[in-house]
Design an enzyme around this catalytic site. Structure first.
Site, PDB file in Angstrom:
ATOM      1  N   ASP A  62      15.650   2.681   7.995  1.00  0.00           N
ATOM      2  CA  ASP A  62      15.037   3.657   7.095  1.00  0.00           C
ATOM      3  C   ASP A  62      13.689   4.060   7.685  1.00  0.00           C
ATOM      4  O   ASP A  62      12.813   3.211   7.883  1.00  0.00           O
ATOM      5  CB  ASP A  62      14.856   3.030   5.708  1.00  0.00           C
ATOM      6  N   ASP A 114      16.782  10.476   7.058  1.00  0.00           N
ATOM      7  CA  ASP A 114      15.897   9.387   7.477  1.00  0.00           C
ATOM      8  C   ASP A 114      16.467   7.982   7.323  1.00  0.00           C
ATOM      9  O   ASP A 114      15.722   7.005   7.449  1.00  0.00           O
ATOM     10  CB  ASP A 114      14.568   9.477   6.716  1.00  0.00           C
ATOM     11  N   GLU A 115      17.763   7.833   7.064  1.00  0.00           N
ATOM     12  CA  GLU A 115      18.306   6.478   6.963  1.00  0.00           C
ATOM     13  C   GLU A 115      19.775   6.452   7.366  1.00  0.00           C
ATOM     14  O   GLU A 115      20.483   7.454   7.277  1.00  0.00           O
ATOM     15  CB  GLU A 115      18.127   5.897   5.557  1.00  0.00           C
TER      16      GLU A 115
END
Length: 353
Positions: free
Chosen positions: A10, A104-105
């Site tokens: 993350d 973003d993860e």
């Protein structure tokens, strides 16, 4: 069967991290990314801003009241997508089994990876070092035997942290885990569990599956499984789906439609990223918008849009306007597409090709 090794990564305050990387003058100030107008909403913020109590989805006016020195910059989704692709490319050099969840993860299944003598911990450490060195931002990582625990672990030592839950540690770890940490347990479900005397996963284990199923239906069994740290979901690189959507639940209600308008670009960007990651080029049949208000009533509006190939913000705005004719506090906002129900073959592409 080999014990699975799952990594969840993350990016730390992703949008803000990209802005600080590209403009060093922003590194030492409280920074928010979001709408700059009087009715703008914070999309994300750096940790200096969070120290003042600023949070995602907070109205900009309240954020500035909490942090008078807050610097706000507008989001640049094209730049964030490019950085996301850099990060995901690094992850895919470790394994092909990468499941991006958003810009973003992502999850990685490294069970059968021989690098670093098969140590998922060393793999995660290597990935964090590479992203920091080559991309210029930090990521937090969690290592565990399944997706549920890996995601919890990645949040355990944020920012820029690594936390590992080994199989022998699972039972002790989950026994003290607050029920609020479980996926799908929001304020309402947590309150119902608390009313039953359940504050931790250990309490839930003691309550038993039968009572949980009686009180919560099918969700009760899923809660019972998570309370024991069990999660058999695979890391999915691509799948054939009837629909694809993204939604976001806000820790603080969005106050009005203007605030929703501020959040929509990031949702649409995440939707298009998810479509490309899944490698599905089926014809789009419908677009839809989903809203859950502060009273927990949920409403969805969909419209046929067969000429759309890559959904854009302008395609969803009329649906939001129709679905939300007047201002009301919004707890959850989502966008999605439904595919035409036919037997046409699905073309699966490699991620990032």
């Amino acid at each position: 069967m080999a014990q699975r090794k799952i990594i969840h990564v993350d990016c730390d305050c992703f949008y803000a991290a990209v802005e600080m990387r590209d403009d060093p003058s922003l590194r030492d100030v409280p920074l928010a990314v979001g709408g700059e107008g009087g009715r703008g909403v914070v999309t994300t913020c750096n940790y200096r801003a969070r120290a003042f109590g600023v949070r995602s989805a907070m109205p900009g006016s309240e954020a500035r009241r909490l942090c008078p020195g807050l610097v706000t910059v507008p989001p640049d989704m094209g730049r964030y997508r490019a950085v996301s692709q850099q990060v995901m490319a690094i992850l895919r050099e470790m394994t092909d089994l990468v499941e991006p969840l958003s810009l973003d993860e992502a999850f990685l299944d490294v069970t059968d990876v021989d690098a670093f003598k098969g140590s998922a911990t060393l793999m995660a450490r290597h990935l964090r070092e590479r992203v920091s060195r080559e991309v210029g931002i930090t990521i937090s990582a969690g290592v565990a035997p399944n997706k549920f625990l890996a995601k919890i672990a990645s949040d355990w030592r944020k920012p820029d942290g690594l936390f590992v839950i080994t199989p022998p540690e699972v039972a002790d770890f989950v026994s003290e885990l607050p029920v609020e940490k479980l996926f799908g347990v929001g304020q309402v479900t947590a309150a119902r569990l608390h009313a039953l005397g359940v504050k931790t996963c250990g309490d839930m284990q003691a309550l038993g599956a039968d009572v949980l199923i009686e009180k919560f239906g099918k969700q009760g069994y899923r809660l019972f499984e998570m309370a024991h740290g069990r999660d058999n979901r695979p890391v999915v690189v691509s799948r054939v789906a009837k629909s694809v959507s993204v939604e976001r639940t806000f820790s603080q209600d969005l106050p009005d439609r203007s605030a929703c308008d501020t959040v929509m670009p990031a949702l649409v960007a995440d939707l298009n990223l998810r479509l490309s990651r899944k490698g599905q080029h089926k014809p789009i049949h419908k677009l839809f918008v989903k809203i859950r208000y502060s009273d927990f009533s949920t409403h969805t509006l969909e419209r046929v849009r067969e000429s759309v190939t890559e959904p854009a913000l302008v395609d969803f705005q009329p649906l939001l306007e129709e679905l939300m004719p007047k201002d009301r506090p919004v707890r959850l906002l989502g966008v999605g597409v439904r595919f035409r129900n036919d037997d046409a073959p699905v073309t699966q592409l490699r991620l990032f090709d």
